[in-house]
Design a protein around this motif. Structure first.
Motif, PDB file in Angstrom:
ATOM      1  N   GLY A 379       6.430   4.990   6.048  1.00  6.41           N
ATOM      2  CA  GLY A 379       6.373   6.360   5.922  1.00  6.41           C
ATOM      3  C   GLY A 379       7.424   6.688   5.151  1.00  6.41           C
ATOM      4  N   TRP A 380       8.503   6.300   5.215  1.00 14.67           N
ATOM      5  CA  TRP A 380       9.711   6.400   4.134  1.00 14.67           C
ATOM      6  C   TRP A 380       9.420   5.953   2.831  1.00 14.67           C
ATOM      7  N   TYR A 389       9.432   3.832  -7.902  1.00 14.09           N
ATOM      8  CA  TYR A 389      10.612   2.864  -7.898  1.00 14.09           C
ATOM      9  C   TYR A 389      10.725   1.891  -6.667  1.00 14.09           C
ATOM     10  N   THR A 390      10.037   0.888  -7.101  1.00 15.11           N
ATOM     11  CA  THR A 390       9.480  -0.301  -6.355  1.00 15.11           C
ATOM     12  C   THR A 390      10.477  -1.666  -5.923  1.00 15.11           C
ATOM     13  N   ILE A 391      11.594  -1.340  -6.316  1.00 18.08           N
ATOM     14  CA  ILE A 391      12.737  -2.163  -5.896  1.00 18.08           C
ATOM     15  C   ILE A 391      12.843  -2.480  -4.544  1.00 18.08           C
ATOM     16  N   PRO A 392      12.739  -1.393  -3.688  1.00 16.79           N
ATOM     17  CA  PRO A 392      12.945  -1.280  -2.260  1.00 16.79           C
ATOM     18  C   PRO A 392      11.948  -2.187  -1.753  1.00 16.79           C
ATOM     19  N   PHE A 393      10.661  -2.243  -2.030  1.00 17.22           N
ATOM     20  CA  PHE A 393       9.622  -3.086  -1.428  1.00 17.22           C
ATOM     21  C   PHE A 393       9.962  -4.610  -1.688  1.00 17.22           C
ATOM     22  N   LEU A 394      10.441  -4.930  -2.750  1.00 17.55           N
ATOM     23  CA  LEU A 394      10.682  -6.271  -3.135  1.00 17.55           C
ATOM     24  C   LEU A 394      11.835  -6.582  -2.055  1.00 17.55           C
ATOM     25  N   LEU A 395      12.910  -5.902  -2.219  1.00 17.72           N
ATOM     26  CA  LEU A 395      14.018  -6.400  -1.459  1.00 17.72           C
ATOM     27  C   LEU A 395      13.801  -6.441   0.256  1.00 17.72           C
ATOM     28  N   VAL A 437      16.187  -2.028   5.745  1.00 17.04           N
ATOM     29  CA  VAL A 437      16.322  -2.065   4.185  1.00 17.04           C
ATOM     30  C   VAL A 437      15.734  -0.950   3.542  1.00 17.04           C
ATOM     31  N   LEU A 438      14.507  -0.760   4.081  1.00 13.80           N
ATOM     32  CA  LEU A 438      13.744   0.579   3.544  1.00 13.80           C
ATOM     33  C   LEU A 438      14.433   1.557   3.642  1.00 13.80           C
ATOM     34  N   HIS A 443      17.328   6.670   2.143  1.00 15.09           N
ATOM     35  CA  HIS A 443      18.586   7.766   2.463  1.00 15.09           C
ATOM     36  C   HIS A 443      19.441   7.706   1.218  1.00 15.09           C
ATOM     37  N   LYS A 444      19.728   6.555   0.344  1.00 13.03           N
ATOM     38  CA  LYS A 444      20.439   6.735  -0.860  1.00 13.03           C
ATOM     39  C   LYS A 444      19.847   7.284  -1.878  1.00 13.03           C
ATOM     40  N   GLY A 445      18.663   7.853  -1.940  1.00  7.65           N
ATOM     41  CA  GLY A 445      17.763   8.752  -2.558  1.00  7.65           C
ATOM     42  C   GLY A 445      17.637   8.509  -4.080  1.00  7.65           C
TER      43      GLY A 445
END
Length: 452
Positions: A379-380, A389-395, A437-438, A443-445
């Protein structure tokens, strides 16, 4: 077409997600029915489908790259009121997806046979997988393109058309499966085509052809609200194509990490025998069915977040993510509870051996609760797909799968030789790691300032 930058966010989430959920759940129901029919052939046939699916997931990475890019490009263009750019993004999505899918089809046809032998030495399992897999591999362009058609409708606020296309495809599949697979249609005296595993694959392909054909006719007619030009489908737009290939690239690597990890995981489960592979195959079908509502909510919320970011309404995008997390996790908890009330009945649809059913009950009791965690964290993540901004999915995928799930599973399987129960715990540990991680990226935004 719908403007999602105004009005009640929870209402938008439900109106965008429920049709998608309905379509995806019927698709998931087809997967379950498909596995039930295949289970009537033998447990080796179930193992064959499980192994082929794990290989197919790896090549589906190419679909994810274009798909994730298209969500942010189309939804942000539409949210900004730029209808011309929306149409160009939609056209180039279809063109690029077909081209890259053709590459995937060639590669899978070449490497399917040697990859199958990495998983099993069972000749019957291999033959079943090839009978099913070569046709599915050759028709990947149809499969990938149908995803793109649904994405175009959804990103412009039309969630009902993809629902009808998904439902229609699933119904055709369900009807054709027993007709094409068996010599005699089960429960009747009517003759069938007797094509076995090839028949199961053919049913899926024919259903995808019908859904893609209807969707393309709607887009080409202009009745969908986005007018697709047939001539422009045969042209490349380098500026747009570069965005389609690069925005979703981290997401593509994310899926590569995730899917190769799942493939390695199934390979490790194979240590316990072909029956164990069949068991995880059944478990993953049930897992995927419950995951479909999560995907429906995430897809709908990603469109809402993308349109609001395109209109520079960051607070509405953030609120969308929170509502998505809460609605998704609550709905998932309800579905899991319903399954776990009578797990023996559900497993009995696929399995006949009482010991395997007992093992399956343990598996579902451990694995399914991890989906509540997944629903909340994804959901986040809806703001990541909406913003590009797809980097979070990768990490998050790398940490969850390769730093947690695979090492843990390797230790309990190869070092301690534990029962399968301890292997299933890896699902919970993996989802906890991904949520951490997600959540940190949300929250960093940094997603607030990304535009495509």
């Amino acid at each position: 077409m719908r403007d999602l930058t105004q009005g009640s966010i929870p209402k938008h989430i439900l109106s965008m997600s429920l049709p998608t959920m309905s379509g995806l759940m019927l698709q998931g129901l087809y997967d379950i029915v498909d596995m039930i029919w295949i289970g009537q052939i033998s447990y080796q046939a179930v193992a064959a489908i499980t192994i082929f699916a794990s290989i197919f997931w790896i090549f589906e990475v190419l679909n994810e790259i274009i798909g994730m890019s298209s969500v942010s490009l189309i939804s942000q263009s539409y949210g900004a009121g730029d209808i011309k750019r929306t149409a160009v993004a939609a056209e180039q999505t279809i063109t690029c997806k077909f081209l890259i899918a053709s590459l995937a089809a060639i590669l899978l046809c070449i490497f399917l046979k040697p990859m199958l032998h990495l998983f099993t030495d069972d000749r019957l399992v291999t033959e079943y997988a090839k009978a099913y897999g070569y046709l599915r591999a050759a028709t990947i362009p149809i499969f990938f393109s149908s995803f793109s058609v649904n994405t175009i409708f959804r990103c412009t606020g039309d969630a009902k058309t993809p629902m009808f296309l998904l439902i229609g495809s699933a119904v055709i599949n369900i009807i054709l499966d027993p007709i094409l697979m068996f010599d005699s249609i089960p429960g009747t005296s009517l003759p069938g085509a007797g094509l076995g595993m090839f028949g199961a694959a053919l049913a899926t392909v024919l259903a995808n052809v019908v859904a893609l054909g209807i969707g393309m006719l709607l887009l080409l007619s202009g009745k969908s609200g986005v007018h697709i030009s047939p001539k422009r489908l045969f042209r490349l737009v380098p500026v747009m194509d570069k965005k389609l290939l690069t925005i979703g690239l981290p997401s593509g690597f994310e899926m590569l990490f995730r899917n190769t990890a799942n493939t390695v995981f199934i390979k490790m489960v194979g240590v316990y025998g072909t029956a164990a592979v069949a068991l995880i195959g059944v478990g993953l079908r049930i897992y995927s069915f419950i995951f479909m509502p999560i995907m429906g909510i995430v897809m709908g919320s990603g469109t809402i977040a993308g349109q609001n970011l395109g209109a520079n309404q960051i607070d509405r995008s953030r609120a969308t993510a929170w509502y998505s997390s809460l609605i998704g996790s609550l709905l998932t908890a309800v579905l899991i509870t319903l399954v776990l009330l009578r797990p023996q009945v559900v497993l009995g649809w696929f399995l006949t051996d009482l010991d395997e059913i007992r093992q399956g009950v343990i598996m579902l009791s451990v694995v399914l609760p991890s989906l509540v965690i997944a629903a909340f964290s994804l959901g986040w993540a809806s703001v990541f797909s909406g913003s590009g901004y797809t980097i979070p999915f990768l990490l998050s995928s790398f940490v969850a799968k390769w730093a947690v799930m695979i090492p843990y599973s390797a230790v309990v399987i190869y070092r301690f030789h534990t029962p399968l129960t301890y292997v299933w715990i890896s699902f919970i540990l993996s989802e906890i790691a991904e949520m951490i991680v997600l959540g940190r990226f949300f929250h960093k935004g940094a997603w607030k300032y990304r535009r495509v």
